[in-house]
Design an enzyme around this catalytic site. Structure first.
Site, PDB file in Angstrom:
ATOM      1  N   HIS A  12      38.664  -4.214 -43.620  1.00  0.00           N
ATOM      2  CA  HIS A  12      38.821  -5.580 -43.118  1.00  0.00           C
ATOM      3  C   HIS A  12      39.313  -5.560 -41.674  1.00  0.00           C
ATOM      4  O   HIS A  12      40.219  -4.791 -41.375  1.00  0.00           O
ATOM      5  CB  HIS A  12      39.822  -6.353 -43.973  1.00  0.00           C
ATOM      6  CG  HIS A  12      40.074  -7.733 -43.438  1.00  0.00           C
ATOM      7  ND1 HIS A  12      39.196  -8.776 -43.657  1.00  0.00           N
ATOM      8  CD2 HIS A  12      41.073  -8.230 -42.656  1.00  0.00           C
ATOM      9  CE1 HIS A  12      39.659  -9.867 -43.043  1.00  0.00           C
ATOM     10  NE2 HIS A  12      40.790  -9.557 -42.429  1.00  0.00           N
ATOM     11  N   GLY A  43       7.331  15.074 -34.260  1.00  0.00           N
ATOM     12  CA  GLY A  43       8.010  13.776 -34.397  1.00  0.00           C
ATOM     13  C   GLY A  43       7.044  12.676 -34.806  1.00  0.00           C
ATOM     14  O   GLY A  43       7.453  11.652 -35.339  1.00  0.00           O
ATOM     15  N   GLY A  81      -1.700  -3.685 -39.828  1.00  0.00           N
ATOM     16  CA  GLY A  81      -1.605  -2.601 -40.795  1.00  0.00           C
ATOM     17  C   GLY A  81      -2.264  -1.329 -40.282  1.00  0.00           C
ATOM     18  O   GLY A  81      -2.736  -1.272 -39.142  1.00  0.00           O
TER      19      GLY A  81
HETATM   20  C1  LIG Z   1       5.339   0.329 -33.665  1.00  0.00           C
HETATM   21  C2  LIG Z   1       5.769   0.959 -34.966  1.00  0.00           C
HETATM   22  C3  LIG Z   1       7.058   0.767 -35.437  1.00  0.00           C
HETATM   23  C4  LIG Z   1       7.468   1.349 -36.638  1.00  0.00           C
HETATM   24  N1  LIG Z   1       8.740   1.120 -37.078  1.00  0.00           N
HETATM   25  C5  LIG Z   1       9.149   1.660 -38.233  1.00  0.00           C
HETATM   26  C6  LIG Z   1      10.479   1.469 -38.713  1.00  0.00           C
HETATM   27  O1  LIG Z   1      11.287   0.792 -38.092  1.00  0.00           O
HETATM   28  N2  LIG Z   1      10.824   2.038 -39.880  1.00  0.00           N
HETATM   29  C7  LIG Z   1       9.961   2.803 -40.610  1.00  0.00           C
HETATM   30  O2  LIG Z   1      10.356   3.317 -41.683  1.00  0.00           O
HETATM   31  N3  LIG Z   1       8.688   3.013 -40.187  1.00  0.00           N
HETATM   32  C8  LIG Z   1       8.271   2.470 -39.036  1.00  0.00           C
HETATM   33  N4  LIG Z   1       6.991   2.679 -38.598  1.00  0.00           N
HETATM   34  C9  LIG Z   1       6.068   3.460 -39.443  1.00  0.00           C
HETATM   35  C10 LIG Z   1       6.299   4.962 -39.225  1.00  0.00           C
HETATM   36  O3  LIG Z   1       6.126   5.290 -37.870  1.00  0.00           O
HETATM   37  C11 LIG Z   1       5.328   5.742 -40.090  1.00  0.00           C
HETATM   38  O4  LIG Z   1       5.391   5.264 -41.417  1.00  0.00           O
HETATM   39  C12 LIG Z   1       5.671   7.221 -40.071  1.00  0.00           C
HETATM   40  O5  LIG Z   1       5.575   7.734 -38.771  1.00  0.00           O
HETATM   41  C13 LIG Z   1       4.732   7.992 -41.003  1.00  0.00           C
HETATM   42  O6  LIG Z   1       5.050   9.358 -40.933  1.00  0.00           O
HETATM   43  P1  LIG Z   1       3.931  10.444 -41.239  1.00  0.00           P
HETATM   44  O7  LIG Z   1       4.616  11.763 -41.086  1.00  0.00           O
HETATM   45  O8  LIG Z   1       3.257  10.141 -42.504  1.00  0.00           O
HETATM   46  O9  LIG Z   1       2.828  10.253 -40.095  1.00  0.00           O
HETATM   47  P2  LIG Z   1       2.940  10.292 -38.520  1.00  0.00           P
HETATM   48  O10 LIG Z   1       4.292   9.983 -38.048  1.00  0.00           O
HETATM   49  O11 LIG Z   1       1.823   9.441 -38.005  1.00  0.00           O
HETATM   50  O12 LIG Z   1       2.655  11.822 -38.155  1.00  0.00           O
HETATM   51  C14 LIG Z   1       1.408  12.403 -38.405  1.00  0.00           C
HETATM   52  C15 LIG Z   1       1.216  13.542 -37.422  1.00  0.00           C
HETATM   53  O13 LIG Z   1       0.095  14.306 -37.816  1.00  0.00           O
HETATM   54  C16 LIG Z   1      -0.612  14.717 -36.643  1.00  0.00           C
HETATM   55  N5  LIG Z   1      -1.999  14.979 -37.052  1.00  0.00           N
HETATM   56  C17 LIG Z   1      -2.928  14.083 -37.457  1.00  0.00           C
HETATM   57  N6  LIG Z   1      -4.065  14.705 -37.814  1.00  0.00           N
HETATM   58  C18 LIG Z   1      -3.846  16.030 -37.633  1.00  0.00           C
HETATM   59  C19 LIG Z   1      -4.620  17.188 -37.850  1.00  0.00           C
HETATM   60  N7  LIG Z   1      -5.881  17.110 -38.324  1.00  0.00           N
HETATM   61  N8  LIG Z   1      -4.091  18.391 -37.543  1.00  0.00           N
HETATM   62  C20 LIG Z   1      -2.815  18.494 -37.058  1.00  0.00           C
HETATM   63  N9  LIG Z   1      -2.024  17.414 -36.853  1.00  0.00           N
HETATM   64  C21 LIG Z   1      -2.536  16.216 -37.138  1.00  0.00           C
HETATM   65  C22 LIG Z   1      -0.467  13.530 -35.697  1.00  0.00           C
HETATM   66  O14 LIG Z   1      -0.638  13.946 -34.365  1.00  0.00           O
HETATM   67  C23 LIG Z   1       0.956  13.070 -35.999  1.00  0.00           C
HETATM   68  O15 LIG Z   1       1.901  13.662 -35.123  1.00  0.00           O
HETATM   69  C24 LIG Z   1       6.554   2.130 -37.382  1.00  0.00           C
HETATM   70  C25 LIG Z   1       5.254   2.332 -36.918  1.00  0.00           C
HETATM   71  C26 LIG Z   1       4.859   1.764 -35.718  1.00  0.00           C
HETATM   72  C27 LIG Z   1       3.449   1.984 -35.218  1.00  0.00           C
END
Ligand SMILES: Cc1cc2nc3c(=O)[nH]c(=O)nc-3n(C[C@H](O)[C@H](O)[C@H](O)COP(=O)(O)OP(=O)(O)OC[C@H]3O[C@@H](n4cnc5c(N)ncnc54)[C@H](O)[C@@H]3O)c2cc1C
Length: 457
Positions: free
Chosen positions: A432, A44, A259
């Site tokens: 509506h 997740g 950021g």
């Molecule tokens: C407070 C907050 C609120 C947000 N609200 C929104 C929103 O309302 N709408 C929206 O669109 N976005 C929102 N975001 C942004 C959103 O959470 C991210 O853009 C999104 O989670 C990115 O997805 P991702 O799969 O790229 O990375 P992530 O969700 O960060 O997942 C990456 C995963 O990779 C794992 N990982 C890392 N390195 C390794 C490794 N070497 N080996 C194995 N596993 C690894 C990590 O443990 C993690 O579980 C929010 C972010 C924050 C912090």
């Protein structure tokens, strides 16, 4: 198991099970691949466990609390007495939502016959990843790899995050107790949403913005409504504050929304000849391919817009490209939502941006105060703003302010992607009374024919 002693050949290896990674894994499995999904922490990712979902859950509970507390007692004939707030119970409810969704993701992973490996992975070379987890170390030799390792809060020099006095947004969402006062540094949607949650819960909040304006790139008229909403919640706003001054200005705990930085440092990408961008993201083309064509990267780790919606779409694109489909990540527009009071959502060009891009612009506006549905919701603070090309009526952008703006913006995103015109938006039937009628009336207003506001001849 001896470190590094076992090598398994795999078809698709996905590193990271956030919205980019687990979606890529499921899509690749749907397309007939044998997928291995490696996650160092929890399925997740940031969005589900520490970001979007926890924040939206607290926005909902704090909104209910605020509504029950009612600034104007007796509105709608309801008067609540002896209202109490239990932060620990609110946190438990929020965690229940997260747990339920996380369980759903786990079931989807196993239901799609995806091999889930709990551990941290990094590259040994352009064909192999080493994973270290609770059962020791393992090598995976892959045909295709998708990197989806996300990002982490950007550090601020001299201000280390300690989770107590200086907090990341993720840490703030899990505070064990509500502080009496909080400072929030930032000008993005996360800073404003956190300010909204804590102010609704009676925490004294001061918002410090680095620049002159909050939420750069949003429509100025819509921003005025949002800013008035923040002030109504008692949030004090200070602009043009340099980040390095923040802890000398305030003695309260500070949340910094500054950021994110792509999480690529521990991946040993140079051992696989994977190129990075200037901000340490994985460099990719529009098909999500890195400089090594069978290694893809999606989501926050490429250093683009840090949004779950973007990560999800890129995850699907990567899975489809490695399956031989000719697709790319090329959205015309990316909707953006800010869950403040009132809620704000925007897609495509603002009026100013459309004019700067050389369009002959026509705009339509419809205030919520003229919407029957808005009045039945006691929510008349807001408006729809529609931006179109005056020459052919093509929809160029829209900004919505008011309840469920973030849900309503979906239909306008579809309209822009499909090349809809003001006539298209005006000719369909809308339920509506519904909030979606503000899109109808805004589009009609742009054509000088809105019914529920006076149109000047
Ligand atoms: C407070 C907050 C609120 C947000 N609200 C929104 C929103 O309302 N709408 C929206 O669109 N976005 C929102 N975001 C942004 C959103 O959470 C991210 O853009 C999104 O989670 C990115 O997805 P991702 O799969 O790229 O990375 P992530 O969700 O960060 O997942 C990456 C995963 O990779 C794992 N990982 C890392 N390195 C390794 C490794 N070497 N080996 C194995 N596993 C690894 C990590 O443990 C993690 O579980 C929010 C972010 C924050 C912090």
């Amino acid at each position: 198991m001896v470190v590094g002693d076992v090598t398994t050949a795999v078809d698709v290896l996905v590193l990271g099970a956030g919205p980019g990674g687990y979606v890529a894994a499921i899509r690749a499995a749907q397309l007939g691949h044998h997928v291995t999904l490696v996650e160092a922490d929890m399925p997740g990712g940031t969005c589900l466990n520490r970001g979007c979902i926890p924040l939206k859950a607290l926005l909902s509970s704090s909104e209910r609390y605020r509504q029950a507390r009612q600034e104007e007692p007796g509105v709608m004939g309801i008067h609540v007495e002896a209202l109490t707030l239990n932060w620990a119970a609110m946190q438990d409810w929020k965690q229940g939502v997260v747990n339920r969704l996380a369980e759903g993701v786990r079931k989807l992973i196993s239901g799609n016959a995806i091999e889930y490996v709990h551990g941290k992975g990094w590259f040994i070379n352009a064909q192999e990843v080493r994973v270290e987890g609770e059962y020791g170390s393992h090598h995976f030799k892959f045909d295709h790899c998708i990197i989806a390792t996300g990002a982490e809060a950007a550090p601020v020099p001299g201000l280390p995050y300690d989770g107590k006095q200086v907090l990341t947004p993720e840490q703030a969402l899990a505070l064990p107790a509500l502080p009496a006062a909080l400072s929030i540094y930032g000008d993005d949607y996360i800073a404003l949403e956190l300010a909204t949650v804590f102010a609704r819960l009676d925490v004294e909040v001061k918002l410090y913005s680095p620049g002159e304006q909050l939420l750069a790139g949003f429509d100025p008229a819509a921003l005025r409504l949002v800013q008035a909403g923040l002030r109504k919640l008692g949030i004090a706003i200070a602009t043009k504050t340099p980040v390095e001054k923040i802890t000398t200005i305030t003695e309260h705990p500070v949340i910094i929304s500054n950021g994110v930085c792509p999480r690529t440092a521990d991946l040993h990408v140079s051992d696989a000849d994977i190129e990075l961008t200037a901000n340490n993201g994985i460099a990719v083309n529009s098909m999500q391919q890195s400089s090594v064509p069978n290694i893809y990267a999606v989501g926050d780790c490429i250093g683009g817009q840090a949004l779950a919606s973007v990560a999800i779409k890129q995850g699907k694109v990567a899975a489809e490209v490695l399956s031989g489909q000719r697709v790319q990540f090329a959205p015309l527009v990316i909707p953006r939502v800010v869950h403040t009071t009132p809620e704000l959502a925007t897609v495509g060009y603002t009026t100013q941006e459309a004019a700067q891009a050389g369009y002959n612009v026509v705009t339509g506006r419809f205030p919520l105060a003229a919407s029957g549905r808005a009045l039945t919701l006691a929510a008349e603070n807001g408006a729809a703003l529609i931006v179109a090309d005056a020459d052919n009526g093509l929809l160029l952008g829209a900004t919505l302010v008011g309840p469920r703006a973030g849900d309503l913006i979906g239909q306008l995103t579809l309209a822009i992607e499909m090349g809809a015109t003001l006539t298209d938006l005006s000719e369909i039937l809308y339920p509506h009374p519904s909030l979606s009628e503000i899109v109808l009336e805004g589009s009609e207003n742009a054509q000088g024919r809105a019914i529920h506001i006076l149109t000047k001849p």
